[in-house]
Every structure is written in structure tokens, then in C-alpha cells.
Write an enzyme that holds these catalytic residues in place. Structure first.
Site, PDB file in Angstrom:
ATOM      1  N   PRO A   2       0.838  -1.190   0.000  1.00 42.45           N
ATOM      2  CG  PRO A   2      -0.487  -1.414   1.909  1.00 42.45           C
ATOM      3  CD  PRO A   2       0.802  -1.867   1.307  1.00 42.45           C
ATOM      4  CD  GLU A   3       4.341   2.079  -3.662  1.00 42.27           C
ATOM      5  OE1 GLU A   3       4.628   3.143  -4.221  1.00 42.27           O
ATOM      6  OE2 GLU A   3       4.731   0.974  -4.070  1.00 42.27           O
TER       7      GLU A   3
END
Length: 278
Positions: A2-3
DNA sequence: ACGCCCGCCTGTAAGC
DNA sequence: TGCTTACAGGCGGGCG
């Protein structure tokens, strides 16, 4: 995994879904994500009885603000997920925390690899308890970066572009996937040094940062083959279909048809086109 | 100041 | 078939 785009997609879901809800109780199934709390009760007591005001984001951190003055800070690490569920829904493996709402339904924190972290803190103590949040660099989506500021940051240091993009103190929110996509969009190699860029190259990089992140948010983030990222409703993102280099090794570059190369740089997979990126 | 490696952790997949 | 190994990578810390 998850960025920034994935976290932003989750933030929007949270804001819409749990904003205004009141927390009835908190089930702590495991202390793994609660590294900064001495015990379950210490965490639960800061949430129970409070109403959710909204969800904010700083880089890859989520901040759920409560009406009792406390903030719940969540970092998903590599495999963390938040999931909205009904009370009767089966609780999957690796569920560490369940936040139950008075109106029914709950929010779960699920994290197989346990690199994620959750903690609650009084808003005024945030800086003291979580100095790493204060040290975050500019958020390219939340606050438009002045062109001159960006250029100054690059020119004042001699660092390789990929580690620089991934440095959360420089820009907040970019990880392994989006740094590769940004560098392709900018036509720059990962190992170019920051102070070697021409004015035109700085402009291209600046534009690529903003464009790639906004585009990725538009497609609700990237869900890779391992299905590691899903939004709070359990839905995958679609930006992986628009990746031009990441996880495309051996496939033809969408621009020049040269096979995309995979390299291991500082123990990380790095994908790029040897033709298009200089 | 910076690059690079490690440890943290588990599920999946490739290799022998 | 069943075991071992590599890999996925965010982040902090340590070392050269």
C-alpha cells in the site's frame, strides 16, 4: 504494497463509510500492531464511546480523528488491510483489531505479515509519540509542491533518483511500485543522481510524480498478483493494468517494444526500460 | 552524507 | 511428492 494511491483510496472509503459513526467497543485479538501500547485496554479506552470525525492521510499514514480529541494512526506496512464488515461476518485469519460501531457493523485491521502498526494518541501528543510523522516530506497529492522547491531539493543533494523518491522525508507516500512507474514516465533511470538532471529533466520528473500518483488514485490503486491490496469493501484496484514497467519484466515496453528489464537494486526489485530511460 | 544490508514477518511459488 | 529456498517490501537501525 500500500503506497500513497492505495492509502488514499482507503481514506476516501473510510471517510464516507465510518464518518459520524460511534464506537461501541474495540476487540483486540493480538497486540502485534499495538507496539506503542502497554496493553489492550490502554488502546481500547481511547476509542470507546467516541464518534469518528473523519479520515486524513499523511504519506502512507492514515489518521482517523475522533470527537474526544484522540487520533487513531494506522500504517498498513506491507500486508495490512482495513475491511468494513457486518457483525455476523466470519473473522478471517490475521485479524488483529475489530472496531465495533453502535449502529452495527465493524472495521477490521487484518495484517498477515504484521509489519503494520496501529496506535491511538491525543491529538496534541502526536508529535511527541510519533516523531516520524512530523519528519515526513511534502505530500505530492495533498499539497501541490512549488516547482522551485522541488528543483532545490534535487540540486542540493547528490543521491540516486529511486532511493530519493522512496525517501519519506523527501516526498511522502512513494514506494517501490510508484517510484518505478514515475521514473519510466519521466524517462529517467533509477540510478541517475539528483544533481545531474537538466532543467528539462527536473520538470519531467516533477510532472511524472504528480501525474502517476493522481492517475493511480483515479484507478483506485494497484492490486498485484498476490492480491495484497484490497480497499475497505474488499475490492481490488485497477491501476496494475496501466503499469508500464512494474512486474512487466520480459514484456515489451509499451512505448518502444524493447523488453522491460528487472534488476535488483539495494535488495529491491526494480523494473525499467533500457531504451526509454536514460 | 549516503548507499546498502539486515531483521522483522508469513504466504506463495519455484526448485531440487 | 515433499522439503527447502527465494521472494514479496515498508521501515528503522547500523555499518562502511
Amino acid at each position: 504494497m500500500p503506497e500513497l494511491p492505495e492509502v488514499e483510496t482507503i481514506r476516501r472509503g473510510l471517510d464516507k463509510d465510518i464518518g459520524g459513526r460511534k464506537i461501541r467497543s474495540v476487540d483486540v485479538k493480538s497486540m502485534k500492531p499495538l507496539k506503542r501500547h502497554p496493553n489492550k485496554k490502554h488502546f481500547a479506552a481511547m476509542l470507546e464511546g467516541a464518534k469518528v470525525k473523519g479520515a486524513a492521510r499523511r504519506g502512507k499514514y492514515l489518521l482517523i480523528t475522533l470527537d474526544n480529541g484522540n487520533v487513531v494512526v494506522i500504517h498498513l506496512g506491507m500486508s495490512g488491510q482495513l475491511r468494513r464488515a457486518a457483525n455476523k461476518d466470519e473473522v478471517p485469519k490475521h485479524t488483529h483489531i475489530i472496531i465495533n460501531f453502535t449502529q452495527g457493523g465493524n472495521l477490521r485491521f487484518i495484517d498477515p505479515r504484521t509489519f503494520g502498526e496501529v496506535f491511538a494518541v491525543a491529538a496534541e501528543d502526536l508529535g511527541e509519540i510519533a516523531p516520524e510523522l512530523a519528519e515526513l516530506g511534502l505530500d505530492p497529492v495533498d499539497e501541490p509542491i512549488a516547482w522551485q522547491t522541488f528543483a532545490d531539493m534535487l540540486m542540493s543533494r547528490r543521491v540516486k533518483l529511486k532511493p530519493m523518491l522512496m525517501d519519506q522525508k523527501f516526498l511522502a507516500g512513494i514506494g517501490n511500485i510508484y517510484s518505478d512507474e514515475i521514473l519510466f514516465e519521466a524517462g529517467l533511470r533509477h540510478d541517475r543522481t539528483s544533481d545531474s538532471l537538466t532543467t528539462q529533466e527536473i520538470r519531467r520528473l516533477y510532472r511524472a510524480v504528480v501525474e502517476i500518483l493522481h492517475d493511480a488514485i483515479k484507478y483506485r490503486g494497484s492490486t498485484l498478483a498476490d492480491g495484497g491490496y484490497l480497499d475497505i469493501a474488499g475490492q481490488p484496484g485497477e491501476f496494475q493494468e496501466h503499469h508500464r514497467v512494474y512486474a512487466r519484466d520480459g514484456e515489451a515496453c509499451r512505448r518502444c517494444r524493447t523488453p522491460i528489464v528487472k534488476a535488483r537494486v539495494s535488495n529491491r526489485s526494480t523494473y525499467f526500460c533500457q531504451q526509454c530511460q536514460i
